[in-house]
Design an enzyme around this catalytic site. Structure first.
Site, mmCIF file in Angstrom:
data_model
loop_
_atom_site.group_PDB
_atom_site.id
_atom_site.type_symbol
_atom_site.label_atom_id
_atom_site.label_comp_id
_atom_site.label_asym_id
_atom_site.label_seq_id
_atom_site.Cartn_x
_atom_site.Cartn_y
_atom_site.Cartn_z
ATOM 1 N N LYS A 196 0.862 -1.181 0.000
ATOM 2 C CA LYS A 196 0.000 0.000 0.000
ATOM 3 C C LYS A 196 0.897 1.229 0.000
ATOM 4 O O LYS A 196 1.688 1.437 0.925
ATOM 5 C CB LYS A 196 -0.907 0.000 1.231
ATOM 6 C CG LYS A 196 -1.733 1.279 1.325
ATOM 7 C CD LYS A 196 -2.796 1.180 2.390
ATOM 8 C CE LYS A 196 -3.592 2.467 2.477
ATOM 9 N NZ LYS A 196 -4.679 2.372 3.446
ATOM 10 N N ARG A 206 -10.599 9.984 1.838
ATOM 11 C CA ARG A 206 -10.426 10.641 3.137
ATOM 12 C C ARG A 206 -11.458 11.732 3.335
ATOM 13 O O ARG A 206 -11.863 12.008 4.471
ATOM 14 C CB ARG A 206 -8.999 11.200 3.251
ATOM 15 C CG ARG A 206 -7.970 10.079 3.322
ATOM 16 C CD ARG A 206 -6.551 10.624 3.342
ATOM 17 N NE ARG A 206 -5.579 9.536 3.271
ATOM 18 C CZ ARG A 206 -4.290 9.715 3.039
ATOM 19 N NH1 ARG A 206 -3.813 10.944 2.871
ATOM 20 N NH2 ARG A 206 -3.474 8.675 2.988
ATOM 21 N N GLU A 234 7.680 -6.976 1.145
ATOM 22 C CA GLU A 234 6.415 -7.003 1.897
ATOM 23 C C GLU A 234 5.617 -8.260 1.537
ATOM 24 O O GLU A 234 4.966 -8.855 2.388
ATOM 25 C CB GLU A 234 5.588 -5.752 1.600
ATOM 26 C CG GLU A 234 6.119 -4.461 2.207
ATOM 27 C CD GLU A 234 5.812 -4.315 3.703
ATOM 28 O OE1 GLU A 234 5.275 -5.271 4.304
ATOM 29 O OE2 GLU A 234 6.115 -3.253 4.265
ATOM 30 N N LYS A 249 -2.128 -1.477 -3.873
ATOM 31 C CA LYS A 249 -3.001 -0.314 -3.827
ATOM 32 C C LYS A 249 -2.176 0.957 -3.898
ATOM 33 O O LYS A 249 -1.201 1.049 -3.159
ATOM 34 C CB LYS A 249 -3.779 -0.375 -2.511
ATOM 35 C CG LYS A 249 -4.612 0.831 -2.202
ATOM 36 C CD LYS A 249 -5.195 0.674 -0.828
ATOM 37 C CE LYS A 249 -5.993 1.920 -0.516
ATOM 38 N NZ LYS A 249 -6.531 1.897 0.815
ATOM 39 N N SER A 275 -10.105 5.667 -4.814
ATOM 40 C CA SER A 275 -11.027 6.784 -5.036
ATOM 41 C C SER A 275 -10.477 7.841 -5.998
ATOM 42 O O SER A 275 -11.211 8.356 -6.840
ATOM 43 C CB SER A 275 -11.390 7.422 -3.692
ATOM 44 O OG SER A 275 -10.221 7.864 -3.022
ATOM 45 N N TYR A 314 -14.928 1.007 -7.150
ATOM 46 C CA TYR A 314 -16.142 1.823 -6.996
ATOM 47 C C TYR A 314 -17.028 1.706 -8.231
ATOM 48 O O TYR A 314 -18.138 2.234 -8.239
ATOM 49 C CB TYR A 314 -15.759 3.282 -6.743
ATOM 50 C CG TYR A 314 -14.950 3.435 -5.468
ATOM 51 C CD1 TYR A 314 -15.577 3.347 -4.228
ATOM 52 C CD2 TYR A 314 -13.568 3.600 -5.503
ATOM 53 C CE1 TYR A 314 -14.841 3.441 -3.062
ATOM 54 C CE2 TYR A 314 -12.832 3.692 -4.342
ATOM 55 C CZ TYR A 314 -13.470 3.606 -3.118
ATOM 56 O OH TYR A 314 -12.747 3.678 -1.964
HETATM 57 C C1 PBG Z 1 -7.604 3.192 5.537
HETATM 58 C C2 PBG Z 1 -7.833 3.162 4.063
HETATM 59 C C3 PBG Z 1 -7.609 4.173 3.105
HETATM 60 C C4 PBG Z 1 -8.118 3.683 1.907
HETATM 61 C C5 PBG Z 1 -8.583 2.397 2.151
HETATM 62 N N1 PBG Z 1 -8.374 2.085 3.478
HETATM 63 C C6 PBG Z 1 -7.077 5.560 3.249
HETATM 64 C C7 PBG Z 1 -5.717 5.793 3.723
HETATM 65 O O1 PBG Z 1 -4.905 4.898 3.904
HETATM 66 O O2 PBG Z 1 -5.435 6.968 4.001
HETATM 67 C C8 PBG Z 1 -8.173 4.426 0.606
HETATM 68 C C9 PBG Z 1 -9.139 3.911 -0.416
HETATM 69 C C10 PBG Z 1 -9.454 4.836 -1.540
HETATM 70 O O3 PBG Z 1 -8.821 5.884 -1.736
HETATM 71 O O4 PBG Z 1 -10.369 4.494 -2.289
HETATM 72 N N2 PBG Z 1 -6.329 2.964 5.986
#
Ligand code: PBG
Length: 326
Positions: A196, A206, A234, A249, A275, A314
């Site tokens: 991630k 957020r 990882e 991600k 997103s 989404y």
């Molecule tokens: C929580 C989390 C996040 C996302 C999924 N789980 C935000 C972040 O790490 O700040 C983002 C998903 C998206 O942008 O669609 N840790």
């Protein structure tokens, strides 16, 4: 012209193209993020991401059932937490009748064939928006892992099939696995957010959860976008710690990472089309730069072609409602 190699021969009709298509996208590959919050009668479309609905538990059925009829089989549950429940340590994440466990129980009781996944992270629950306990401006690893493990156990107790830690703390997969096993949740799977990245593309998410960090950023725990060997490291750790599914991600700017991990992993690869990626497609098509549905199908197919078995998106509704995939 003497030309023995004519690849165009296999592109002449739609049927021929279908015959030689290398990448298939099926509704069963998709996971829909599902946002839930306390209250009743709530079904709010998010500004700027109109396909994202924030729902109270009683409004899940009318939203979800048309998608299930079209073949959606999995959801990833996120809680939008009332500001009055946010604390510095995110303790509300451990409350057994909080919005997420209640949603899990509803989904399991109502839809026997639905795969219920949950995001395990503290940022929606903390006042500062970081994914853990903060001491002197630093997110403390081991104490955070203890909380995350308890949160995962609570989701398993509520009935989640898959718990998905999205925090990037070290050692959390092993810790979650052992706590689940200790409590006989041996069949609850762990989908780790393995690679991630500290990406700007989580901005819209957020805003939805009101979880942007109040100070600093997440680069001391999420990965540097420059690195791919580190993603392999990882991966090895998560496989060793017992992850059942490993995730990359975001997706589109990280297709090389998806591919590298898919070659190395003996377990399924998930990719999260996040997103900010969804907003780019929405905004570009709204400005008439390209066709919306074609872009959604092309982007999702590319993520799968890169090596993702599972795609968190989404656009599940878009892909299913238009019969773009079936
Ligand atoms: C929580 C989390 C996040 C996302 C999924 N789980 C935000 C972040 O790490 O700040 C983002 C998903 C998206 O942008 O669609 N840790």
């Amino acid at each position: 012209m003497n030309c023995t190699q004519r690849p165009r021969r296999l592109r002449t009709t739609a049927t021929l193209r279908a015959l030689v298509r290398e990448t298939e996208l099926h509704p069963s590959h998709l996971v829909l993020p599902l946002f839930v919050q306390d209250g009743t009668g709530i079904d709010v479309k998010v500004d700027g991401l109109p396909m994202v609905h924030i729902l109270s538990v009683d409004m899940i059925a009318p939203y979800l059932e048309p998608l299930l009829e079209r073949g959606l089989s999995s959801v990833l549950v996120f809680g939008k937490i009332d500001p009055k429940h946010k604390t510095t340590c995110g303790t509300h994440a451990m409350v057994p009748d909080g919005i997420v466990p209640r949603s899990i129980r509803f989904l399991r009781a109502t839809y026997p064939n639905l795969v219920v996944m949950t995001d395990v992270a503290l940022d929606p629950y903390t006042t500062h928006g970081h994914d853990g306990i903060v001491v002197n401006g630093h997110v403390v690893n081991d104490a955070t892992v203890d909380l995350l493990s308890r949160m995962a156990l609570m989701h398993a107790e509520a009935g989640a099939h898959v718990v998905a830690p999205s925090d990037m703390m070290d050692g959390r997969v092993a810790s979650i696995r052992s706590l689940l096993d200790e409590h006989r949740h041996v069949d609850t799977a762990v989908m780790s957010y393995t690679a991630k990245y500290a990406s700007c593309l989580y901005g819209p998410f957020r805003t939805i959860l009101d979880s942007a960090p109040l100070f600093g950023d997440k680069r001391a725990y999420q990965m540097d976008p420059s690195n791919v060997r580190e993603a392999e490291r990882e991966l090895m750790l998560d496989l060793d710690e017992g992850a059942d599914i490993v995730m990359v991600k975001p997706a589109m700017w990280y297709l090389d990472v998806i591919h590298r991990l898919s070659v190395m992993s003996d377990r399924p690869i998930a990719a999260y089309h996040v997103s900010g990626e969804a907003s780019m497609i929405l905004d570009g098509s709204a400005r008439g730069m390209f066709d919306f549905h074609t872009a959604v199908l092309e982007a999702t197919t590319a993520i799968r072609r890169a090596g993702a078995d599972i795609i968190v998106t989404y656009f599940a509704e878009t892909l299913l409602e238009k019969g773009l995939i079936r």
